[in-house]
Write a protein that holds these residues in place. Structure first.
Motif, PDB file in Angstrom:
ATOM      1  N   ILE A  61       0.797  -1.169   0.168  1.00 27.15           N
ATOM      2  CA  ILE A  61       0.034  -0.080  -0.061  1.00 27.15           C
ATOM      3  C   ILE A  61       1.079   1.242  -0.051  1.00 27.15           C
ATOM      4  O   ILE A  61       0.668   2.176  -0.860  1.00 27.15           O
ATOM      5  CB  ILE A  61      -0.875  -0.029   1.113  1.00 27.15           C
ATOM      6  N   CYS A  62       1.908   1.140   0.913  1.00 28.18           N
ATOM      7  CA  CYS A  62       2.725   2.554   0.900  1.00 28.18           C
ATOM      8  C   CYS A  62       3.656   2.570  -0.472  1.00 28.18           C
ATOM      9  O   CYS A  62       3.819   3.827  -0.651  1.00 28.18           O
ATOM     10  CB  CYS A  62       3.555   2.308   2.156  1.00 28.18           C
ATOM     11  N   CYS A  65       0.221   2.849  -3.681  1.00 26.17           N
ATOM     12  CA  CYS A  65      -1.078   3.382  -3.716  1.00 26.17           C
ATOM     13  C   CYS A  65      -1.070   4.966  -3.704  1.00 26.17           C
ATOM     14  O   CYS A  65      -0.117   5.378  -2.972  1.00 26.17           O
ATOM     15  CB  CYS A  65      -2.158   2.806  -2.125  1.00 26.17           C
ATOM     16  N   GLN A  67      -2.050   8.697  -2.609  1.00 25.96           N
ATOM     17  CA  GLN A  67      -2.406   9.071  -1.234  1.00 25.96           C
ATOM     18  C   GLN A  67      -4.092   9.409  -0.800  1.00 25.96           C
ATOM     19  O   GLN A  67      -4.353   8.980   0.298  1.00 25.96           O
ATOM     20  CB  GLN A  67      -1.852  10.779  -1.125  1.00 25.96           C
ATOM     21  N   LYS A  70      -4.494   5.856   0.470  1.00 26.93           N
ATOM     22  CA  LYS A  70      -3.834   5.524   1.904  1.00 26.93           C
ATOM     23  C   LYS A  70      -5.005   6.688   2.826  1.00 26.93           C
ATOM     24  O   LYS A  70      -5.060   6.076   3.993  1.00 26.93           O
ATOM     25  CB  LYS A  70      -2.540   6.491   1.779  1.00 26.93           C
ATOM     26  N   ARG A  74      -6.870   4.853   5.893  1.00 27.83           N
ATOM     27  CA  ARG A  74      -6.526   5.608   7.536  1.00 27.83           C
ATOM     28  C   ARG A  74      -8.002   5.849   8.026  1.00 27.83           C
ATOM     29  O   ARG A  74      -8.389   5.525   9.285  1.00 27.83           O
ATOM     30  CB  ARG A  74      -5.764   6.780   7.397  1.00 27.83           C
ATOM     31  N   GLU A 132       4.339   4.171   6.792  1.00 22.53           N
ATOM     32  CA  GLU A 132       4.276   5.272   6.036  1.00 22.53           C
ATOM     33  C   GLU A 132       5.357   6.322   6.426  1.00 22.53           C
ATOM     34  O   GLU A 132       6.009   6.897   5.673  1.00 22.53           O
ATOM     35  CB  GLU A 132       2.854   6.203   6.276  1.00 22.53           C
TER      36      GLU A 132
END
Length: 136
Positions: A61-62, A65, A67, A70, A74, A132
């Motif tokens: 994901i980091c 993906c 922002q 992400k 979150r 992250e």
């Protein structure tokens, strides 16, 4: 949320129902597009996950993906944490006021299960935040 299968007159309205249902399902899906392919994760069913899975998926994901994705993850994780906290508090209040031994035992086991899930989700959040920071 959602929309009823039946309209205000009581007649079936499947088009609107399925359209809204599909949109809500996409909101709860995380899309990871990496060089050899892509992965769609249904967040509601995937999280909270084990530490091993979390490390693997958060690394992807980091790296791959946007922002926006992400941020969506979150928000989902923090919302789910709040739901677990609310559910645990509700169960705790019911345990305190319960007089029946069998029901109390059942409520305690439910409470412990929610607490375990909440702790696992907190570990997932910590791993995500660490990944992250590491990628910056």
């Amino acid at each position: 949320m959602g929309i009823s299968y039946y309209n205000s007159s009581g007649y079936p309205d499947p088009t609107a129902h399925y359209a809204v249902q599909h949109m809500e399902q996409e909101e709860k899906t995380l899309h990871i597009a990496y060089p050899p392919g892509h992965m769609d994760i249904r967040m509601e069913g995937f999280f909270p996950c084990t530490v091993e899975r979390a490390k693997k998926v958060f690394k992807l994901i980091c790296q791959y993906c946007s922002q926006e994705e992400k941020d969506k993850l979150r928000r989902f994780l923090t919302d789910k944490e709040k739901r677990y906290q609310s559910q645990a508090q509700s169960l705790w209040n019911r345990i305190k006021s319960c007089t029946d031994a069998a029901e109390r035992k059942s409520l305690i086991s439910q409470y412990k299960a929610v607490i375990r899930l909440k702790e696992r989700l907190n570990r997932n959040i910590q791993i995500f935040m660490y990944r992250e920071e590491k990628m910056r």
